[in-house]
Design a protein around this motif. Structure first.
Motif, PDB file in Angstrom:
ATOM      1  N   GLY A  90     -27.447  23.744  -2.822  1.00 33.33           N
ATOM      2  CA  GLY A  90     -27.160  24.568  -3.988  1.00 33.33           C
ATOM      3  C   GLY A  90     -25.805  25.245  -3.984  1.00 33.33           C
ATOM      4  N   THR A  91     -24.989  24.986  -2.948  1.00 26.31           N
ATOM      5  CA  THR A  91     -23.643  25.575  -2.907  1.00 26.31           C
ATOM      6  C   THR A  91     -22.832  25.116  -4.116  1.00 26.31           C
ATOM      7  N   ILE A  92     -22.980  23.844  -4.460  1.00 23.10           N
ATOM      8  CA  ILE A  92     -22.302  23.281  -5.632  1.00 23.10           C
ATOM      9  C   ILE A  92     -23.365  22.897  -6.654  1.00 23.10           C
ATOM     10  N   SER A  93     -23.190  23.373  -7.886  1.00 18.79           N
ATOM     11  CA  SER A  93     -24.179  23.099  -8.925  1.00 18.79           C
ATOM     12  C   SER A  93     -23.506  23.141 -10.293  1.00 18.79           C
ATOM     13  N   GLY A  94     -24.297  22.931 -11.329  1.00 22.57           N
ATOM     14  CA  GLY A  94     -23.807  23.063 -12.705  1.00 22.57           C
ATOM     15  C   GLY A  94     -22.660  22.128 -13.025  1.00 22.57           C
ATOM     16  N   GLY A  95     -21.693  22.660 -13.782  1.00 19.84           N
ATOM     17  CA  GLY A  95     -20.581  21.855 -14.258  1.00 19.84           C
ATOM     18  C   GLY A  95     -19.645  21.361 -13.177  1.00 19.84           C
ATOM     19  N   MET A  96     -19.726  21.963 -11.970  1.00 17.14           N
ATOM     20  CA  MET A  96     -18.870  21.496 -10.883  1.00 17.14           C
ATOM     21  C   MET A  96     -19.338  20.148 -10.332  1.00 17.14           C
ATOM     22  N   LEU A  97     -20.629  19.833 -10.503  1.00 21.58           N
ATOM     23  CA  LEU A  97     -21.160  18.575  -9.972  1.00 21.58           C
ATOM     24  C   LEU A  97     -20.456  17.347 -10.557  1.00 21.58           C
ATOM     25  N   PRO A  98     -20.397  17.213 -11.910  1.00 27.24           N
ATOM     26  CA  PRO A  98     -19.718  16.025 -12.448  1.00 27.24           C
ATOM     27  C   PRO A  98     -18.223  16.006 -12.136  1.00 27.24           C
ATOM     28  N   LYS A  99     -17.610  17.193 -11.997  1.00 24.68           N
ATOM     29  CA  LYS A  99     -16.181  17.240 -11.667  1.00 24.68           C
ATOM     30  C   LYS A  99     -15.932  16.601 -10.299  1.00 24.68           C
ATOM     31  N   ILE A 100     -16.763  16.962  -9.313  1.00 20.11           N
ATOM     32  CA  ILE A 100     -16.580  16.412  -7.973  1.00 20.11           C
ATOM     33  C   ILE A 100     -17.004  14.948  -7.927  1.00 20.11           C
ATOM     34  N   GLU A 101     -18.040  14.591  -8.670  1.00 16.07           N
ATOM     35  CA  GLU A 101     -18.436  13.183  -8.744  1.00 16.07           C
ATOM     36  C   GLU A 101     -17.285  12.337  -9.289  1.00 16.07           C
ATOM     37  N   ASN A 102     -16.606  12.834 -10.317  1.00 14.36           N
ATOM     38  CA  ASN A 102     -15.445  12.125 -10.873  1.00 14.36           C
ATOM     39  C   ASN A 102     -14.308  12.063  -9.861  1.00 14.36           C
ATOM     40  N   ALA A 103     -14.112  13.151  -9.125  1.00 17.34           N
ATOM     41  CA  ALA A 103     -13.051  13.194  -8.118  1.00 17.34           C
ATOM     42  C   ALA A 103     -13.302  12.182  -7.009  1.00 17.34           C
ATOM     43  N   LEU A 104     -14.537  12.119  -6.511  1.00 19.99           N
ATOM     44  CA  LEU A 104     -14.882  11.171  -5.454  1.00 19.99           C
ATOM     45  C   LEU A 104     -14.780   9.732  -5.951  1.00 19.99           C
ATOM     46  N   SER A 105     -15.172   9.501  -7.195  1.00 22.80           N
ATOM     47  CA  SER A 105     -15.048   8.173  -7.782  1.00 22.80           C
ATOM     48  C   SER A 105     -13.590   7.730  -7.832  1.00 22.80           C
ATOM     49  N   ALA A 106     -12.699   8.666  -8.162  1.00 25.31           N
ATOM     50  CA  ALA A 106     -11.272   8.355  -8.216  1.00 25.31           C
ATOM     51  C   ALA A 106     -10.731   7.996  -6.832  1.00 25.31           C
ATOM     52  N   ILE A 107     -11.121   8.757  -5.820  1.00 30.71           N
ATOM     53  CA  ILE A 107     -10.681   8.471  -4.454  1.00 30.71           C
ATOM     54  C   ILE A 107     -11.159   7.085  -4.020  1.00 30.71           C
ATOM     55  N   ASP A 108     -12.426   6.780  -4.309  1.00 25.98           N
ATOM     56  CA  ASP A 108     -12.990   5.482  -3.939  1.00 25.98           C
ATOM     57  C   ASP A 108     -12.248   4.328  -4.607  1.00 25.98           C
ATOM     58  N   ALA A 109     -11.662   4.594  -5.785  1.00 23.64           N
ATOM     59  CA  ALA A 109     -10.979   3.542  -6.548  1.00 23.64           C
ATOM     60  C   ALA A 109      -9.490   3.438  -6.225  1.00 23.64           C
ATOM     61  N   GLY A 110      -9.028   4.186  -5.235  1.00 26.71           N
ATOM     62  CA  GLY A 110      -7.644   4.037  -4.801  1.00 26.71           C
ATOM     63  C   GLY A 110      -6.679   5.116  -5.239  1.00 26.71           C
ATOM     64  N   VAL A 111      -7.186   6.174  -5.905  1.00 24.94           N
ATOM     65  CA  VAL A 111      -6.311   7.311  -6.243  1.00 24.94           C
ATOM     66  C   VAL A 111      -5.941   8.028  -4.942  1.00 24.94           C
ATOM     67  N   GLY A 112      -4.655   8.316  -4.775  1.00 26.92           N
ATOM     68  CA  GLY A 112      -4.171   8.811  -3.491  1.00 26.92           C
ATOM     69  C   GLY A 112      -4.668  10.179  -3.101  1.00 26.92           C
ATOM     70  N   ARG A 113      -4.746  11.080  -4.076  1.00 31.27           N
ATOM     71  CA  ARG A 113      -5.066  12.469  -3.751  1.00 31.27           C
ATOM     72  C   ARG A 113      -5.703  13.122  -4.959  1.00 31.27           C
ATOM     73  N   VAL A 114      -6.767  13.896  -4.735  1.00 32.41           N
ATOM     74  CA  VAL A 114      -7.410  14.650  -5.802  1.00 32.41           C
ATOM     75  C   VAL A 114      -7.546  16.094  -5.353  1.00 32.41           C
ATOM     76  N   ILE A 115      -7.107  17.015  -6.221  1.00 27.62           N
ATOM     77  CA  ILE A 115      -7.136  18.445  -5.908  1.00 27.62           C
ATOM     78  C   ILE A 115      -7.802  19.191  -7.058  1.00 27.62           C
ATOM     79  N   ILE A 116      -8.681  20.110  -6.735  1.00 28.34           N
ATOM     80  CA  ILE A 116      -9.299  20.996  -7.719  1.00 28.34           C
ATOM     81  C   ILE A 116      -8.747  22.387  -7.452  1.00 28.34           C
ATOM     82  N   THR A 117      -8.035  22.953  -8.406  1.00 29.27           N
ATOM     83  CA  THR A 117      -7.305  24.181  -8.114  1.00 29.27           C
ATOM     84  C   THR A 117      -7.074  25.033  -9.363  1.00 29.27           C
ATOM     85  N   LEU A 118      -6.479  26.172  -9.158  1.00 29.84           N
ATOM     86  CA  LEU A 118      -6.137  27.109 -10.209  1.00 29.84           C
ATOM     87  C   LEU A 118      -5.079  26.506 -11.135  1.00 29.84           C
TER      88      LEU A 118
END
Length: 257
Positions: A216-244
C-alpha cells in the motif's frame, strides 16, 4: 551514438498553477537539444464541464468519457490547453507544434472494452505511436506538444491517459534517440509517506514496485504512472524520472530502473 531527446509530461495540476507552469515552461525551454512536451488538463476539463452543466464522473481516478464529456475534453485538451502552451513556448523561443494523436496519425488507439463491468465510454487504449513521423518533425527543429487525445482510425477521437501518451511516445522514439522521460508533477517524486513531501523514494525497480503495491505504499493514480514508466524502460527508453515540475534537470526525484 544516438542524439539525446527529452520528453516531459506535465500534469493538469501544474497546468492550472500559474507560477509552477511559468517556471516549468522556462525550464523546458532551456533544455538543450531535441524535446517533446506531453500535457494533461483534467482539472480544467472538469471546470469547463461544470460550467456547461456536465457532470464529471470518475472511477478509480479515471474519467468516464461519455459523448458530452468527449466534446469538452476535445475542446479543452486539443484547443484551450494545448494552444496556450504552444503560444507560451513560442514566446520562450521554442518552435512548438500542438498535436493530438489524430494529427498526422501519430497515435492510434482502440476504444477501451468493458472492465469489471465499467463502461469508460470514449476512452482510448493505445495500439501504436508513430516514432518515425514524430522524429521527422523533431529533425526539422519542431518541438511537438502532444495533447491526451488519440483516434481509432475510423473517425473517432478518444480520451487517453496523458501518462500513457508520454510513455508510448517515448517508446516509439527510443529507436531514434537516447530518450529521457520525465513525469513532472506537484510532488518531489514518489513519496513513501503521502503526508511527508520529503519522503521521496530515490529509485524503484520492478521488484520494488510489486512490494510497494502490495503493502500500500504506492496506490491510486501513482500506480498507472509507474506502470507506464516501467513499460517505457522495458521498451528501451534510457531513463525515466518522476519529479517536481520545477526540477527538470533530472538531479532529483524518483528514478525508475
Amino acid at each position: 551514438m544516438k542524439e539525446k531527446l527529452t520528453i516531459v509530461k506535465v500534469g493538469g495540476a501544474v497546468v492550472e498553477d500559474e507560477s509552477q507552469l511559468t517556471q516549468l515552461l522556462k525550464d523546458f525551454s532551456a533544455i538543450e537539444g531535441r524535446k517533446v512536451l506531453v500535457h494533461g488538463g483534467g482539472r480544467r476539463a472538469t471546470q469547463v464541464a461544470s460550467q456547461l452543466g456536465i457532470e464529471s464522473k470518475m472511477v478509480g481516478g479515471r474519467r468516464i468519457t461519455d459523448a458530452d464529456m468527449l466534446q469538452v475534453v476535445t475542446m479543452v485538451y486539443g484547443g484551450l490547453v494545448n494552444k496556450n502552451l504552444v503560444a507560451r513556448l513560442q514566446a520562450n523561443g521554442v518552435n512548438a507544434l500542438g498535436l493530438t494523436g489524430a494529427d498526422i496519425d501519430i497515435i492510434r488507439s482502440h476504444k477501451r472494452p468493458l472492465k469489471d463491468g465499467i463502461d469508460f465510454g470514449f476512452v482510448g487504449d493505445v495500439d501504436r505511436a508513430d516514432g518515425r513521423m514524430l522524429s521527422r518533425l523533431i529533425e526539422e527543429g519542431i518541438t511537438p506538444v502532444v495533447a491526451p487525445l488519440t483516434h481509432d482510425g475510423e473517425g473517432h477521437i478518444l480520451n487517453t491517459n496523458a501518462d500513457t501518451i508520454a510513455s508510448e511516445t517515448a517508446k516509439a522514439l527510443a529507436p531514434y534517440y537516447d530518450v529521457t522521460l520525465i513525469f513532472s508533477f506537484e510532488k518531489k517524486g514518489v513519496l513513501r509517506n503521502p503526508d511527508d513531501d520529503d519522503s521521496v523514494i530515490p529509485t524503484i525497480t520492478h521488484a520494488d514496485f510489486i512490494q510497494y503495491k502490495a503493502d500500500g505504499t504506492i496506490s491510486g493514480g501513482m500506480l498507472p504512472k509507474i506502470e507506464n514508466a516501467l513499460s517505457a524502460i522495458d521498451a528501451g527508453v534510457g531513463r525515466v524520472i518522476i519529479t517536481l515540475a520545477t526540477a527538470l534537470d533530472g538531479q532529483s526525484g524518483t528514478v525508475i530502473r
